[in-house]
Design an enzyme around this catalytic site. Structure first.
Site, PDB file in Angstrom:
ATOM      1  N   LYS A 150      46.919  34.622  37.414  1.00  0.00           N
ATOM      2  CA  LYS A 150      45.446  34.677  37.478  1.00  0.00           C
ATOM      3  C   LYS A 150      44.950  35.827  38.348  1.00  0.00           C
ATOM      4  O   LYS A 150      43.841  35.782  38.895  1.00  0.00           O
ATOM      5  CB  LYS A 150      44.867  33.352  37.991  1.00  0.00           C
ATOM      6  CG  LYS A 150      45.330  32.125  37.218  1.00  0.00           C
ATOM      7  CD  LYS A 150      45.151  32.265  35.707  1.00  0.00           C
ATOM      8  CE  LYS A 150      43.707  32.411  35.297  1.00  0.00           C
ATOM      9  NZ  LYS A 150      43.564  32.606  33.827  1.00  0.00           N
ATOM     10  N   GLY A 152      45.109  39.145  37.018  1.00  0.00           N
ATOM     11  CA  GLY A 152      44.698  40.206  36.100  1.00  0.00           C
ATOM     12  C   GLY A 152      45.873  40.899  35.445  1.00  0.00           C
ATOM     13  O   GLY A 152      45.763  42.030  34.975  1.00  0.00           O
ATOM     14  N   THR A 153      47.021  40.219  35.405  1.00  0.00           N
ATOM     15  CA  THR A 153      48.234  40.847  34.857  1.00  0.00           C
ATOM     16  C   THR A 153      48.129  41.101  33.357  1.00  0.00           C
ATOM     17  O   THR A 153      48.626  42.115  32.860  1.00  0.00           O
ATOM     18  CB  THR A 153      49.468  39.967  35.146  1.00  0.00           C
ATOM     19  OG1 THR A 153      49.269  38.658  34.584  1.00  0.00           O
ATOM     20  CG2 THR A 153      49.708  39.847  36.631  1.00  0.00           C
ATOM     21  N   LYS A 356      40.463  34.066  28.685  1.00  0.00           N
ATOM     22  CA  LYS A 356      40.239  34.904  29.867  1.00  0.00           C
ATOM     23  C   LYS A 356      38.739  34.928  30.175  1.00  0.00           C
ATOM     24  O   LYS A 356      37.914  34.984  29.279  1.00  0.00           O
ATOM     25  CB  LYS A 356      40.762  36.320  29.641  1.00  0.00           C
ATOM     26  CG  LYS A 356      42.228  36.368  29.223  1.00  0.00           C
ATOM     27  CD  LYS A 356      43.143  35.801  30.279  1.00  0.00           C
ATOM     28  CE  LYS A 356      44.594  35.861  29.847  1.00  0.00           C
ATOM     29  NZ  LYS A 356      45.501  35.271  30.849  1.00  0.00           N
ATOM     30  N   GLY A 357      38.428  34.896  31.473  1.00  0.00           N
ATOM     31  CA  GLY A 357      37.026  34.937  31.870  1.00  0.00           C
ATOM     32  C   GLY A 357      36.323  33.600  31.749  1.00  0.00           C
ATOM     33  O   GLY A 357      35.116  33.555  31.485  1.00  0.00           O
ATOM     34  N   ARG A 358      37.070  32.497  31.927  1.00  0.00           N
ATOM     35  CA  ARG A 358      36.438  31.175  31.873  1.00  0.00           C
ATOM     36  C   ARG A 358      35.431  31.025  33.022  1.00  0.00           C
ATOM     37  O   ARG A 358      35.607  31.577  34.111  1.00  0.00           O
ATOM     38  CB  ARG A 358      37.484  30.064  31.998  1.00  0.00           C
ATOM     39  CG  ARG A 358      38.494  29.985  30.878  1.00  0.00           C
ATOM     40  CD  ARG A 358      39.380  28.762  31.116  1.00  0.00           C
ATOM     41  NE  ARG A 358      40.438  28.638  30.118  1.00  0.00           N
ATOM     42  CZ  ARG A 358      41.669  29.126  30.283  1.00  0.00           C
ATOM     43  NH1 ARG A 358      41.973  29.766  31.398  1.00  0.00           N
ATOM     44  NH2 ARG A 358      42.578  28.978  29.343  1.00  0.00           N
ATOM     45  N   THR A 359      34.407  30.211  32.789  1.00  0.00           N
ATOM     46  CA  THR A 359      33.438  29.915  33.834  1.00  0.00           C
ATOM     47  C   THR A 359      34.056  28.947  34.832  1.00  0.00           C
ATOM     48  O   THR A 359      34.566  27.890  34.445  1.00  0.00           O
ATOM     49  CB  THR A 359      32.165  29.291  33.225  1.00  0.00           C
ATOM     50  OG1 THR A 359      31.607  30.205  32.271  1.00  0.00           O
ATOM     51  CG2 THR A 359      31.145  28.994  34.305  1.00  0.00           C
ATOM     52  N   HIS A 360      33.999  29.294  36.111  1.00  0.00           N
ATOM     53  CA  HIS A 360      34.589  28.448  37.146  1.00  0.00           C
ATOM     54  C   HIS A 360      33.681  27.258  37.454  1.00  0.00           C
ATOM     55  O   HIS A 360      32.447  27.382  37.424  1.00  0.00           O
ATOM     56  CB  HIS A 360      34.818  29.247  38.430  1.00  0.00           C
ATOM     57  CG  HIS A 360      35.872  30.287  38.294  1.00  0.00           C
ATOM     58  ND1 HIS A 360      36.215  31.155  39.323  1.00  0.00           N
ATOM     59  CD2 HIS A 360      36.685  30.610  37.261  1.00  0.00           C
ATOM     60  CE1 HIS A 360      37.179  31.962  38.926  1.00  0.00           C
ATOM     61  NE2 HIS A 360      37.479  31.658  37.673  1.00  0.00           N
TER      62      HIS A 360
END
Length: 394
Positions: A150, A152-153, A356-360
């Protein structure tokens, strides 16, 4: 009586003589022809032809190799099977034909002799427009993206694959943590084929926190270059939890998992989401096997705000020309991170998937502050070890 016996043997002797003479003539003729052919074939100088003649020779050469290419993997493609390989080889061949046809009519260029092409001993100087198709070999990786989860790989790998001198495995092999018993040859077979001068890469973020990984990678090659994408450990932990929550909606809350005892404020470092972010602890293990010069730390935050800048550092670290620049990216306002204008092997824009880029989820601010206080001394030590300030306390 003796005379008559000799005269009876005379005709057979003449017949044998005639047969011997014919055989000698045939032998001398064969030797002469062989000498001529040898003299002709020994000429190894390139044949200079016009572009039209070259295109014809190329088409003949391509048709002879089509069947073999149909079964060969094309660099950059992760798909397998006869149909995909055949389509890939046809695309490459059409591209090379187009390059030949675009040469000016009056321009001529050098082709290797047909006998060298047939023997596959073409000199590297012929590489380029008419280099043999489907060449290359599978090599163990020279560079690894070893972490962190988590951080950015996936984005970094997708961006790097745009570079023509990088070939990477799409899926995570997990060789040095889960599949090490399968052996290096098994690992090598997972790699894409590469040409001379190209770098083989793979990424498995869990390597950074696997205690055995540094020794195992060092045993493969002490010259392996290592890349670690790091991110604010608090944000990373929340992102990690968000991913798990999407798969297991019934798990406890982030707040309850963070503490062993919330009343006392004791952080549960056995929880992987917390433990991964103690970067200094994990780095100390790697420095027993690799010098700091062989480890590059990429900022996950800057990979979003300035992808070309971070990619420039990575290309320098790998000893590659800076080909990936600002022109390759655009910022996707919906997702909140950069995307590629043209992905590898495609002419269309490409963003990372919906995972990718899920809302936290909303986390109690007091818990977030407790975590920041917990990570602060570890972050400071990490800054000192790497010589780079990442600004996670701002």
């Amino acid at each position: 009586m003796a005379f008559s016996r000799i005269s009876k043997l005379d005709p057979p002797c003449r017949g044998i003589f005639r047969k011997a003479a014919v055989m000698l003539c045939t032998l001398f003729t064969s030797l002469f022809l062989l000498h001529c052919l040898t003299a002709r074939c020994s000429t190894t100088s390139p044949v200079k032809v016009s572009s039209g003649r070259a295109a014809g020779l190329f088409e003949d050469f391509r048709s002879l190799r089509t069947k073999r290419l149909a079964y060969q993997w094309t660099p950059g493609s992760e798909l397998t099977g006869y149909g995909v390989a055949r389509r890939s080889s046809r695309v490459l061949a059409d591209e090379r034909s187009r390059q030949v046809s675009e040469l000016p009519e009056e321009e001529s260029f050098i082709l290797p002799p047909p006998d060298l092409v047939a023997s596959r001993k073409v000199s590297p100087r012929f590489a380029g427009k008419l280099s043999p198709l489907g060449e290359g070999s599978k090599k163990l990786p020279q560079a690894l993206i070893i972490g962190v989860k988590k951080g950015g790989t996936r984005a970094l790998l997708e961006f790097l694959r745009v570079h023509p001198d990088i070939r990477a495995v799409g899926a995570e092999p997990h060789f040095f943590d889960r599949n090490y018993d399968n052996g290096l040859e098994w690992y090598r077979e997972l790699m894409p084929k590469t040409l001379e001068g190209q770098i083989t890469m793979e990424k498995t973020p869990s390597y950074f926190v696997t205690r055995e990984a540094p020794a195992r990678i060092s045993a493969m090659s002490r010259d392996t270059k290592l890349i670690v994408v790091v991110r604010d450990p608090v944000t990373r932990a929340i992102s990690d939890y968000t991913q798990t929550l999407s798969k297991k909606p019934d798990i406890p809350s982030f707040e309850s998992l963070t503490f062993k005892n919330r009343t006392t404020g004791l952080i549960d470092t056995s929880w992987s989401a917390i433990q991964i972010g103690i970067y200094a602890k994990h780095l100390d293990n790697w420095l027993h096997y690799f010098p700091m010069e062989q480890i590059l730390f990429v900022s996950g935050e800057r990979l979003i705000s300035d992808p070309a800048g971070e990619l420039g550092r990575v290309q320098d670290f790998l000893g590659l020309k800076r080909i990936i620049t600002d022109k390759h990216f655009y910022f996707n306002q919906t997702k909140g991170f950069p995307c590629l204008k043209k992905a590898e092997g495609s002419s269309k824009p490409h963003c990372l998937g919906k995972t990718k880029g899920r809302t936290h989820p909303n986390i109690d601010p007091e818990v977030v502050q407790r975590l920041r206080d917990f990570y602060r001394p570890f972050n400071m030590k990490f800054y000192q070890m790497t010589g780079r300030f990442f600004g996670w306390e701002d």
